[in-house]
Design a protein around this motif. Structure first.
Motif, mmCIF file in Angstrom:
data_model
loop_
_atom_site.group_PDB
_atom_site.id
_atom_site.type_symbol
_atom_site.label_atom_id
_atom_site.label_comp_id
_atom_site.label_asym_id
_atom_site.label_seq_id
_atom_site.Cartn_x
_atom_site.Cartn_y
_atom_site.Cartn_z
ATOM 1 N N ASN A 171 5.987 -4.482 -18.659
ATOM 2 C CA ASN A 171 4.572 -4.589 -19.033
ATOM 3 C C ASN A 171 3.669 -4.947 -17.849
ATOM 4 O OD1 ASN A 171 5.189 -4.075 -21.761
ATOM 5 N ND2 ASN A 171 5.656 -6.246 -22.103
ATOM 6 N N GLN A 172 4.144 -4.735 -16.650
ATOM 7 C CA GLN A 172 3.330 -5.053 -15.479
ATOM 8 C C GLN A 172 2.385 -3.903 -15.154
ATOM 9 O OE1 GLN A 172 5.552 -6.347 -12.098
ATOM 10 N NE2 GLN A 172 3.816 -6.268 -10.698
ATOM 11 N N LYS A 173 1.204 -4.250 -14.672
ATOM 12 C CA LYS A 173 0.229 -3.254 -14.243
ATOM 13 C C LYS A 173 0.361 -3.059 -12.734
ATOM 14 C CE LYS A 173 -1.713 -3.043 -18.364
ATOM 15 N NZ LYS A 173 -1.676 -1.833 -19.220
ATOM 16 N N TYR A 174 0.175 -1.821 -12.291
ATOM 17 C CA TYR A 174 0.350 -1.509 -10.880
ATOM 18 C C TYR A 174 -0.922 -0.890 -10.315
ATOM 19 C CZ TYR A 174 5.249 -1.998 -12.204
ATOM 20 O OH TYR A 174 6.436 -2.471 -12.688
ATOM 21 N N CYS A 175 -1.125 -1.104 -9.034
ATOM 22 C CA CYS A 175 -2.255 -0.499 -8.336
ATOM 23 C C CYS A 175 -1.800 -0.137 -6.925
ATOM 24 C CB CYS A 175 -3.444 -1.459 -8.290
ATOM 25 S SG CYS A 175 -4.856 -0.815 -7.349
ATOM 26 N N VAL A 176 -1.479 1.126 -6.731
ATOM 27 C CA VAL A 176 -1.072 1.622 -5.414
ATOM 28 C C VAL A 176 -1.929 2.848 -5.120
ATOM 29 C CG1 VAL A 176 0.803 2.446 -3.965
ATOM 30 C CG2 VAL A 176 1.283 0.821 -5.806
ATOM 31 N N ASN A 237 -2.817 -7.201 -8.353
ATOM 32 C CA ASN A 237 -2.871 -6.971 -6.909
ATOM 33 C C ASN A 237 -2.884 -5.470 -6.649
ATOM 34 O OD1 ASN A 237 -0.189 -6.397 -7.538
ATOM 35 N ND2 ASN A 237 0.519 -6.978 -5.512
ATOM 36 N N CYS A 238 -3.389 -5.088 -5.499
ATOM 37 C CA CYS A 238 -3.571 -3.663 -5.214
ATOM 38 C C CYS A 238 -3.171 -3.356 -3.773
ATOM 39 C CB CYS A 238 -5.031 -3.265 -5.448
ATOM 40 S SG CYS A 238 -5.278 -1.469 -5.578
ATOM 41 N N TRP A 239 -2.530 -2.197 -3.609
ATOM 42 C CA TRP A 239 -2.105 -1.724 -2.293
ATOM 43 C C TRP A 239 -2.900 -0.477 -1.928
ATOM 44 C CZ3 TRP A 239 2.105 -4.001 0.393
ATOM 45 C CH2 TRP A 239 2.820 -4.971 -0.328
ATOM 46 N N PHE A 269 2.184 4.325 8.964
ATOM 47 C CA PHE A 269 1.167 4.084 7.944
ATOM 48 C C PHE A 269 0.529 2.714 8.154
ATOM 49 C CE2 PHE A 269 3.312 7.527 5.931
ATOM 50 C CZ PHE A 269 2.449 8.058 4.985
ATOM 51 N N ALA A 270 -0.747 2.617 7.811
ATOM 52 C CA ALA A 270 -1.430 1.328 7.740
ATOM 53 C C ALA A 270 -1.461 0.904 6.278
ATOM 54 C CB ALA A 270 -2.846 1.441 8.288
ATOM 55 N N ILE A 271 -1.024 -0.330 6.001
ATOM 56 C CA ILE A 271 -0.882 -0.793 4.622
ATOM 57 C C ILE A 271 -1.677 -2.078 4.428
ATOM 58 C CG2 ILE A 271 0.737 -1.512 2.824
ATOM 59 C CD1 ILE A 271 2.913 0.013 4.322
ATOM 60 N N TRP A 272 -2.547 -2.061 3.424
ATOM 61 C CA TRP A 272 -3.299 -3.254 3.042
ATOM 62 C C TRP A 272 -2.892 -3.686 1.639
ATOM 63 C CZ3 TRP A 272 -5.581 0.570 5.968
ATOM 64 C CH2 TRP A 272 -6.247 0.172 7.138
ATOM 65 N N ASN A 273 -2.953 -4.985 1.396
ATOM 66 C CA ASN A 273 -2.641 -5.516 0.072
ATOM 67 C C ASN A 273 -3.545 -6.709 -0.213
ATOM 68 O OD1 ASN A 273 -0.457 -7.776 -1.365
ATOM 69 N ND2 ASN A 273 -1.002 -5.886 -2.420
ATOM 70 N N ILE A 274 -3.992 -6.809 -1.458
ATOM 71 C CA ILE A 274 -4.847 -7.928 -1.848
ATOM 72 C C ILE A 274 -4.595 -8.261 -3.313
ATOM 73 C CG2 ILE A 274 -6.788 -6.470 -2.545
ATOM 74 C CD1 ILE A 274 -8.676 -8.624 -1.468
ATOM 75 N N GLU A 275 -4.674 -9.537 -3.639
ATOM 76 C CA GLU A 275 -4.563 -9.974 -5.026
ATOM 77 C C GLU A 275 -5.954 -10.219 -5.581
ATOM 78 O OE1 GLU A 275 -1.957 -13.199 -5.759
ATOM 79 O OE2 GLU A 275 -0.225 -12.245 -4.804
ATOM 80 N N ILE A 276 -6.088 -9.999 -6.885
ATOM 81 C CA ILE A 276 -7.383 -10.174 -7.520
ATOM 82 C C ILE A 276 -7.765 -11.649 -7.517
ATOM 83 C CG2 ILE A 276 -6.490 -10.484 -9.866
ATOM 84 C CD1 ILE A 276 -8.841 -8.744 -10.842
ATOM 85 N N GLU A 277 -9.035 -11.888 -7.319
ATOM 86 C CA GLU A 277 -9.518 -13.267 -7.309
ATOM 87 C C GLU A 277 -9.610 -13.791 -8.735
ATOM 88 O OE1 GLU A 277 -13.214 -13.377 -5.271
ATOM 89 O OE2 GLU A 277 -12.402 -12.604 -3.380
ATOM 90 N N LYS A 278 -8.938 -14.915 -8.990
ATOM 91 C CA LYS A 278 -8.931 -15.496 -10.337
ATOM 92 C C LYS A 278 -9.869 -16.691 -10.402
ATOM 93 C CE LYS A 278 -4.183 -14.042 -11.255
ATOM 94 N NZ LYS A 278 -2.821 -14.468 -11.648
#
Length: 278
Positions: A171-176, A237-239, A269-278
């Protein structure tokens, strides 16, 4: 470079990136000759069975099937509009009819020849060589689309093992946000958990939102684009990843500011990752 969508039963417009020059593909006019030969054989097949009344039920059925498929194909491609989901599946059926008609024509010709004399033997050999050449030429043109590269597989493996493998995936949501050729091996590595990077997929398997956002990040990334990615996927979080060679220097700075972190460089590749601000 593009594909011809309609009428690519006998020959196909191979894109430049997939075309491989060899003895079978350098002189492409041979394909046109075969095309007219197949069309002639189909005309002969229909004439023999529908007009001359061959009275062979199997061939008569195939003749009517050829007319129905051909008529449907023409109407769907050149008169109607839309996704044409059905007519795209007609190619194999029409190709089968073309092959049957060609074999029918050859059997008719050979029935008029004495295969035990020199002329009959030469005719048979020439036919076998031409048919084999055409078949080999078709396969030698190569696939229309490229395959996943080693670097794309490696970066997909990094995303999965670093970002999600240690986390409960149910049930996890993904953002890539990435190119399709990275998301394909990622879907495989995640055993189908991450499909299309977690972005919406329509009934035709298109991802308009993901493609639009991906192109926007490539041209002129903004903070609101990242917010839209979170909104579309519902992830925490999103990649974002893209080949370094495709990124402009000023956009790298913008992306670093948006993701509040320096990119990691993995397999070009250049890879960025960030988590949503809670």
């Amino acid at each position: 470079p593009h594909d011809i969508l309609s009428g690519n039963i006998i020959f196909n417009h191979t894109p430049n990136y997939a075309f491989v020059s060899n003895i079978f593909t350098d002189w492409r006019w041979l394909t046109i000759i075969f095309m007219f030969l197949f069309i002639f054989s189909l005309g002969f097949f229909l004439w023999k069975n529908l007009i001359k009344n061959n009275y062979n039920n199997s061939f008569l059925l195939l003749s009517w099937l050829a007319l129905v498929l051909g008529g449907s194909y023409f109407i769907s491609w050149f008169i109607l509009s839309g996704d044409r989901s059905l007519v795209r599946r007609f190619d194999l059926g029409l190709a089968f009819i073309f092959i049957i008609s060609m074999v029918y024509l050859m059997s008719f010709i050979f029935s008029k020849l004495n295969l035990y004399n020199i002329l009959g033997k030469i005719s048979l050999i020439v036919f076998l060589i031409l048919f084999s050449w055409f078949g080999t030429m078709t396969y030698a043109s190569g696939p229309d689309m490229r395959v996943v590269s080693q670097t794309e597989y490696e970066v997909a493996q990094y995303i999965w093992t670093t970002g999600y493998n240690e986390v409960e995936t149910k049930n996890q949501k993904y953002c890539v946000l990435a190119d399709t050729w990275v998301l394909l091996p990622l879907e495989s590595l995640s055993q189908g958990n991450i499909v299309g990077g977690g972005f919406p997929i329509d009934y035709q398997f298109n991802q308009v939102d993901r493609v639009e956002l991906f192109n926007k990040f490539l041209e002129n990334p903004e903070k609101k684009d990242l917010e839209k990615a979170f909104s579309l996927t519902g992830a925490e979080n999103c990649w974002y990843l893209e080949k370094l060679e495709n990124l402009k220097e000023e956009n790298i700075d913008k992306l670093t500011e948006i993701f509040v972190s320096q990119p990691k460089e993995i397999a070009g590749f250049a890879i960025w990752n960030i988590e949503i601000e809670k």
